[in-house]
Design a protein around this motif. Structure first.
Motif, short mmCIF file in Angstrom:
data_model
loop_
_atom_site.label_atom_id
_atom_site.label_comp_id
_atom_site.label_asym_id
_atom_site.label_seq_id
_atom_site.Cartn_x
_atom_site.Cartn_y
_atom_site.Cartn_z
N MET A 294 0.82 -1.17 0.00
CA MET A 294 0.00 0.00 0.00
C MET A 294 0.87 1.24 0.00
O MET A 294 1.16 1.82 1.02
CB MET A 294 -0.88 0.00 1.21
CG MET A 294 -1.86 -1.10 1.31
SD MET A 294 -3.38 -0.32 1.64
CE MET A 294 -4.46 -1.37 0.81
N ALA A 295 1.21 1.66 -1.15
CA ALA A 295 2.08 2.81 -1.31
C ALA A 295 1.30 4.10 -1.45
O ALA A 295 1.88 5.17 -1.36
CB ALA A 295 2.96 2.60 -2.53
N GLN A 296 0.00 4.02 -1.65
CA GLN A 296 -0.80 5.25 -1.84
C GLN A 296 -1.43 5.67 -0.52
O GLN A 296 -1.84 4.84 0.29
CB GLN A 296 -1.89 5.00 -2.88
CG GLN A 296 -1.32 4.74 -4.26
CD GLN A 296 -2.43 4.53 -5.27
OE1 GLN A 296 -3.60 4.50 -4.92
NE2 GLN A 296 -2.05 4.38 -6.52
N SER A 297 -1.54 6.98 -0.34
CA SER A 297 -2.16 7.53 0.86
C SER A 297 -3.66 7.68 0.64
O SER A 297 -4.12 7.94 -0.47
CB SER A 297 -1.55 8.90 1.16
OG SER A 297 -2.23 9.51 2.22
N ALA A 298 -4.44 7.52 1.70
CA ALA A 298 -5.89 7.66 1.62
C ALA A 298 -6.32 9.13 1.62
O ALA A 298 -7.41 9.46 1.19
CB ALA A 298 -6.55 6.94 2.77
N ALA A 299 -5.46 10.02 2.09
CA ALA A 299 -5.80 11.44 2.15
C ALA A 299 -5.49 12.10 0.81
O ALA A 299 -4.44 11.86 0.23
CB ALA A 299 -5.01 12.11 3.26
N PRO A 300 -6.40 12.95 0.30
CA PRO A 300 -6.12 13.65 -0.96
C PRO A 300 -5.05 14.72 -0.75
O PRO A 300 -4.84 15.21 0.36
CB PRO A 300 -7.46 14.26 -1.33
CG PRO A 300 -8.18 14.40 -0.04
CD PRO A 300 -7.72 13.25 0.81
N ALA A 301 -4.40 15.08 -1.81
CA ALA A 301 -3.37 16.12 -1.74
C ALA A 301 -4.03 17.46 -1.43
O ALA A 301 -5.11 17.78 -1.93
CB ALA A 301 -2.63 16.20 -3.06
N ALA A 302 -3.39 18.24 -0.57
CA ALA A 302 -3.93 19.54 -0.18
C ALA A 302 -3.76 20.54 -1.33
O ALA A 302 -2.68 20.69 -1.88
CB ALA A 302 -3.22 20.05 1.06
N VAL A 303 -4.86 21.19 -1.67
CA VAL A 303 -4.83 22.21 -2.72
C VAL A 303 -4.89 23.56 -2.03
O VAL A 303 -5.79 23.81 -1.23
CB VAL A 303 -6.04 22.04 -3.68
CG1 VAL A 303 -6.04 23.12 -4.73
CG2 VAL A 303 -6.03 20.67 -4.30
N PRO A 304 -3.94 24.45 -2.29
CA PRO A 304 -3.98 25.75 -1.63
C PRO A 304 -5.22 26.53 -2.07
O PRO A 304 -5.55 26.59 -3.25
CB PRO A 304 -2.69 26.44 -2.08
CG PRO A 304 -2.25 25.70 -3.30
CD PRO A 304 -2.80 24.31 -3.19
N ALA A 305 -5.91 27.11 -1.09
CA ALA A 305 -7.13 27.87 -1.37
C ALA A 305 -6.77 29.28 -1.85
O ALA A 305 -5.89 29.93 -1.30
CB ALA A 305 -7.99 27.96 -0.13
N ALA A 306 -7.45 29.72 -2.89
CA ALA A 306 -7.24 31.07 -3.39
C ALA A 306 -7.99 32.06 -2.50
O ALA A 306 -9.09 31.77 -2.03
CB ALA A 306 -7.75 31.18 -4.83
N PRO A 307 -7.40 33.21 -2.21
CA PRO A 307 -8.10 34.19 -1.36
C PRO A 307 -9.35 34.72 -2.07
O PRO A 307 -9.36 34.92 -3.28
CB PRO A 307 -7.07 35.29 -1.16
CG PRO A 307 -6.11 35.14 -2.28
CD PRO A 307 -6.10 33.68 -2.65
N LEU A 308 -10.38 34.93 -1.28
CA LEU A 308 -11.63 35.46 -1.81
C LEU A 308 -11.49 36.96 -2.02
O LEU A 308 -11.12 37.70 -1.11
CB LEU A 308 -12.77 35.19 -0.83
CG LEU A 308 -14.14 35.71 -1.22
CD1 LEU A 308 -14.62 35.01 -2.49
CD2 LEU A 308 -15.12 35.50 -0.11
N THR A 309 -11.75 37.42 -3.22
CA THR A 309 -11.67 38.84 -3.51
C THR A 309 -13.04 39.34 -3.98
O THR A 309 -13.72 38.70 -4.77
CB THR A 309 -10.63 39.14 -4.61
OG1 THR A 309 -10.99 38.42 -5.79
CG2 THR A 309 -9.24 38.72 -4.17
N LEU A 310 -13.44 40.46 -3.44
CA LEU A 310 -14.69 41.10 -3.83
C LEU A 310 -14.37 42.41 -4.52
O LEU A 310 -13.67 43.25 -3.96
CB LEU A 310 -15.57 41.36 -2.61
CG LEU A 310 -16.14 40.14 -1.92
CD1 LEU A 310 -16.85 40.56 -0.64
CD2 LEU A 310 -17.08 39.40 -2.82
N PRO A 311 -14.87 42.61 -5.71
CA PRO A 311 -14.59 43.88 -6.39
C PRO A 311 -15.31 45.04 -5.71
O PRO A 311 -16.40 44.89 -5.16
CB PRO A 311 -15.11 43.65 -7.80
CG PRO A 311 -16.09 42.55 -7.68
CD PRO A 311 -15.65 41.70 -6.52
#
Length: 71
Positions: free
Chosen positions: A1-18
């Motif tokens: 079992m070489a694969q991890s059960a947890a998904p890779a963390a994706v960095p969240a983009a900051p929320l911008t409001l015009p």
């Protein structure tokens, strides 16, 4: 079992409001707050727009709570 059960963390983009989306709401609530401060703090005085004591009685306790003298 070489694969991890947890998904890779994706960095969240900051929320911008015009600014164009916020400005109309900011103006609306600013005018609403100015009207509220007028009716609580200045109505029934020299600049009274509504005759009688009805507005004064509706906002009487709010005046004292916010520190506006009315007696």
């Amino acid at each position: 079992m070489a694969q991890s059960a947890a998904p890779a963390a994706v960095p969240a983009a900051p929320l911008t409001l015009p600014l164009k989306a916020i400005a109309p709401w900011a103006v609306f609530f600013g005018i609403l707050m100015l009207a509220l401060i007028y009716f609580v703090g200045a109505e029934q005085g020299a600049t009274s727009l509504i005759s009688g004591e009805s507005v004064h009685e509706w906002v009487h306790d709010g005046r004292h709570l916010l520190g506006f003298p009315c007696h």
